[in-house]
Design an enzyme around this catalytic site. Structure first.
Site, mmCIF file in Angstrom:
data_model
loop_
_atom_site.group_PDB
_atom_site.id
_atom_site.type_symbol
_atom_site.label_atom_id
_atom_site.label_comp_id
_atom_site.label_asym_id
_atom_site.label_seq_id
_atom_site.Cartn_x
_atom_site.Cartn_y
_atom_site.Cartn_z
ATOM 1 N N LYS A 104 0.862 -1.191 0.000
ATOM 2 C CA LYS A 104 0.000 0.000 0.000
ATOM 3 C C LYS A 104 0.884 1.221 0.000
ATOM 4 C CE LYS A 104 -4.468 0.822 0.094
ATOM 5 N NZ LYS A 104 -5.532 -0.035 -0.446
ATOM 6 N N ASP A 144 -6.721 4.248 -4.796
ATOM 7 C CA ASP A 144 -7.433 4.024 -3.526
ATOM 8 C C ASP A 144 -8.149 5.341 -3.203
ATOM 9 O OD1 ASP A 144 -7.863 2.092 -1.219
ATOM 10 O OD2 ASP A 144 -7.017 3.765 -0.116
HETATM 11 P P1 NAD Z 1 -13.399 7.692 -2.454
HETATM 12 O O1 NAD Z 1 -12.425 8.724 -2.039
HETATM 13 O O2 NAD Z 1 -13.836 7.648 -3.871
HETATM 14 O O3 NAD Z 1 -14.731 7.796 -1.565
HETATM 15 C C1 NAD Z 1 -14.735 7.891 -0.182
HETATM 16 C C2 NAD Z 1 -16.130 8.346 0.229
HETATM 17 O O4 NAD Z 1 -16.235 8.334 1.657
HETATM 18 C C3 NAD Z 1 -16.487 9.777 -0.205
HETATM 19 O O5 NAD Z 1 -17.848 9.813 -0.567
HETATM 20 C C4 NAD Z 1 -16.274 10.598 1.067
HETATM 21 O O6 NAD Z 1 -17.070 11.759 1.081
HETATM 22 C C5 NAD Z 1 -16.741 9.597 2.089
HETATM 23 N N1 NAD Z 1 -16.233 9.833 3.443
HETATM 24 C C6 NAD Z 1 -15.014 10.235 3.834
HETATM 25 N N2 NAD Z 1 -14.959 10.321 5.185
HETATM 26 C C7 NAD Z 1 -16.176 9.930 5.631
HETATM 27 C C8 NAD Z 1 -16.758 9.789 6.903
HETATM 28 N N3 NAD Z 1 -16.080 10.081 8.015
HETATM 29 N N4 NAD Z 1 -18.030 9.347 6.977
HETATM 30 C C9 NAD Z 1 -18.717 9.056 5.859
HETATM 31 N N5 NAD Z 1 -18.232 9.177 4.636
HETATM 32 C C10 NAD Z 1 -16.981 9.615 4.521
HETATM 33 O O7 NAD Z 1 -12.766 6.294 -1.988
HETATM 34 P P2 NAD Z 1 -13.118 4.839 -2.517
HETATM 35 O O8 NAD Z 1 -12.140 4.476 -3.569
HETATM 36 O O9 NAD Z 1 -14.573 4.750 -2.776
HETATM 37 O O10 NAD Z 1 -12.736 3.967 -1.240
HETATM 38 C C11 NAD Z 1 -13.592 3.844 -0.114
HETATM 39 C C12 NAD Z 1 -13.121 2.666 0.744
HETATM 40 O O11 NAD Z 1 -13.081 1.490 -0.059
HETATM 41 C C13 NAD Z 1 -11.712 2.829 1.314
HETATM 42 O O12 NAD Z 1 -11.638 2.201 2.575
HETATM 43 C C14 NAD Z 1 -10.853 2.048 0.334
HETATM 44 O O13 NAD Z 1 -9.650 1.588 0.903
HETATM 45 C C15 NAD Z 1 -11.794 0.917 0.016
HETATM 46 N N6 NAD Z 1 -11.491 0.241 -1.244
HETATM 47 C C16 NAD Z 1 -11.491 0.917 -2.428
HETATM 48 C C17 NAD Z 1 -11.181 0.222 -3.596
HETATM 49 C C18 NAD Z 1 -11.231 0.888 -4.943
HETATM 50 O O14 NAD Z 1 -11.136 0.175 -5.955
HETATM 51 N N7 NAD Z 1 -11.424 2.188 -5.024
HETATM 52 C C19 NAD Z 1 -10.862 -1.133 -3.547
HETATM 53 C C20 NAD Z 1 -10.871 -1.783 -2.315
HETATM 54 C C21 NAD Z 1 -11.193 -1.080 -1.172
#
Ligand code: NAD
Length: 427
Positions: A104, A144
C-alpha cells in the site's frame, strides 16, 4: 493506551492462527512488513512556493507474487495506516487466490486543497520518489481513496519516462487509452455485489425485502448502492463525509449519482431525464446512518467507523465491509456476541484488486478482453471464494472474518512451506 491500527490488523492473524495448523516460520514471516519506505516529495505550488509532502510505500509480503496495493491521498495517511493496509492486501490477495503479495502507499495531503496542476506534480513526484521500489515484477500500485484513473495515468506516464520505455503493467487502474482494463472502475462495487448475491440464499434473504444503508458515496460506495438499487434492494440511506440522506421508502440511487455528477451536490433527488426534483427524506449524520435499523449496513468510506463505542448501537443484521478495516477487533467481538454477522473487507472489496490483476495480465500478454470477459471472470472468482469462506466458517464454527483469514493463511503458508521450513532443515 489505544492500540495502533497495525496492532488491530495483526489481531486478525492471531485469531486465524488458533484454527489452522501453520508452521512457526509462517507466523514469524507474516508478523512484519518486508520493506517500508518513507519519502519527502517537493512540489512547486502554483503561487511559486515549494511545499514538501510526506509519502509512504509499504511492501508487506511477496511470497505469492509481486506486491500489489493502492495509493491513498488523505491528510491522515501515515506509516501505521499504510502498513495496516498493506497487511490487509497480503491477506486479501491470498483470500481470492491472486498471484500477488500485499502493499500500500499514500501521501499525507488533502487533494481537494490542490489545483489540478499541483495534483499532477504531486502524483508524478510520488512515483519519482518510489520508482526504485516498484515495477511490474516487484510492486504494482493502483488507485485508492481520493486517487483515480487520471492520477494513475500521470503516474504510469512518469514511470515510463523514468524507465525510458513503456511499462503499462507497472500500475493498474489506468485510463483505458493507456492500457487500463474495461470494468476496473466498477470492479470493487461489482465484486461486492457478487459476494452479497452469493450469500443471499444462504442467509435466507430476498432482494425486495432487504433494506440497505451505505456509508460513503465515492468510487465504491456509489457503485454498490447503484448495483443493489438496480437489482431491487431497498437502499434507504447513503452518505458522504458531510453527512447522509435517509428515506425509509427507498432512494433512487441512479438519480442521486446523476445529480452529483452534474452539480457536485449530494442530494436526495428523483430525476426524469435532466429534470431532478428533491424527494421526501431526512438529513442524518454519519453516526446516525451507522445506527439505522436496516438489514445490510455497508461501510464504504474509511477505517475505524464501528468501534467499541458504537458497536452496541448497531441495529443492522449484516455488515458488508467495502472499506478497508471499518470495524475494529473490539467492535467485532461485541457484534459477534450480538449475533450481527460481519462479512469481511478482504473478501467483500477484493473485486478491485482482482480486476487489477486482470489488467496486469492483459498488459503483459498484449491481449485485451471484452467487458463481458472481465466481469465473467470476476463473477466466477467472487462466487467461488465467497462459497469457500462460507464453508470454512460453517465447518470451523468461526466468524466469516476468521474464516477468510484461515483461507488466506493456508495459501500463504503453502508458499512459505514451499521454500522449506524449519522442520525441513532439522530432519
Ligand atoms: P473515495 O475517495 O472515492 O470515496 C470515499 C467516500 O467516503 C467519499 O464519498 C467521502 O465523502 C466519504 N467519506 C469520507 N470520510 C467519511 C466519513 N467520516 N463518513 C462518511 N463518509 C466519509 O474512496 P473509494 O475508492 O470509494 O474507497 C472507499 C473505501 O473502499 C476505502 O476504505 C478504500 O480503501 C476501500 N477500497 C477501495 C477500492 C477501490 O477500488 N477504489 C478497492 C478496495 C477497497
Amino acid at each position: 493506551m489505544s492500540e495502533s491500527l497495525f496492532e488491530q490488523a495483526s489481531q486478525r492473524l492471531a485469531d486465524a492462527i488458533a484454527h489452522v495448523d501453520v508452521s512457526e516460520d509462517a507466523i514469524e514471516r507474516l508478523k512484519s512488513p518486508k520493506a517500508s519506505l518513507q519519502v519527502s516529495i517537493p512540489v512547486r505550488m502554483d503561487d511559486g512556493t515549494l511545499k514538501v509532502f510526506q509519502g509512504y510505500r509499504v511492501r508487506y509480503n511477496d511470497l505469492r507474487g509481486p506486491t500489489k496495493g493502492g495509493i491513498r491521498f488523505h491528510p491522515n495517511v501515515n506509516m501505521d495506516e499504510v502498513t495496516s493496509l498493506a497487511f490487509w492486501m497480503t491477506f486479501k490477495c491470498a483470500a481470492v487466490n491472486l498471484p500477488f503479495g500485499g502493499a500500500k502507499g499514500g501521501v499525507a495531503v488533502d487533494p481537494k486543497q490542490l489545483s489540478k496542476f499541483e495534483l499532477e506534480r504531486l502524483s508524478r513526484g510520488y512515483i519519482n520518489a518510489i520508482a526504485d521500489f516498484m515495477g511490474a515484477d516487484v510492486d504494482i500500485p493502483a488507485p485508492d481513496v481520493q486517487t483515480n484513473q487520471t492520477i494513475m495515468g500521470w503516474m504510469v506516464d512518469e514511470y515510463n519516462n523514468i524507465q525510458r520505455r513503456l511499462c503499462p503493467a507497472a500500475i493498474t487502474g489506468k485510463p483505458i487509452a493507456m492500457g487500463g482494463s474495461l470494468g476496473r472502475e466498477t470492479a470493487t462495487g461489482l465484486g461486492a455485489f457478487f459476494a452479497i448475491e452469493t450469500l443471499m440464499p444462504l442467509l435466507g434473504m430476498h432482494r425486495e425485502q432487504t433494506t440497505v444503508a451505505v456509508q460513503g458515496f465515492g468510487n465504491v460506495g456509489s457503485a454498490i448502492a447503484d448495483l443493489l438499487s438496480k437489482a431491487g434492494y431497498r437502499v434507504v440511506a447513503v452518505s458522504d463525509s458531510k453527512g447522509g440522506i435517509y428515506a425509509p421508502q427507498g432512494l433512487d440511487v441512479p438519480s442521486i449519482i446523476q445529480y452529483k455528477n452534474s452539480t457536485r451536490t449530494f442530494q436526495a433527488v428523483y430525476c426524469q431525464d435532466t429534470l431532478c426534483n428533491i424527494v421526501d427524506h431526512q438529513r442524518i449524520t454519519n453516526e446516525e446512518l451507522l445506527k439505522l435499523d436496516v438489514d445490510f449496513l455497508i461501510p464504504a468510506a474509511l477505517e475505524n467507523q464501528i468501534t467499541e463505542s458504537n458497536a452496541d448501537d448497531i441495529r443492522a443484521k449484516y455488515i458488508f465491509e467495502i472499506a478497508n478495516g471499518p470495524v475494529t477487533p473490539a467492535a467485532d467481538a461485541i457484534l459477534e456476541k450480538r449475533g450481527i454477522v460481519v462479512v469481511p473487507d478482504i473478501l467483500v472489496n477484493a473485486g478491485g484488486v482482482t480486476v487489477s490483476y486482470f489488467e496486469w495480465v492483459q498488459n503483459r500478454s498484449g491481449l485485451y478482453w471484452t467487458l463481458e470477459e472481465v466481469n465473467d471472470r470476476l463473477k466466477h472468482s467472487m462466487i467461488a471464494e465467497t462459497l469457500s469462506i462460507w464453508k470454512i466458517a460453517d465447518r470451523k464454527q468461526t466468524s466469516m472474518r476468521t474464516a477468510a483469514y484461515i483461507h488466506a493463511l493456508t495459501r500463504l503458508s503453502e508458499a512459505i512451506e514451499a521454500k522449506g521450513t524449519r522442520a525441513y532443515f532439522i530432519q
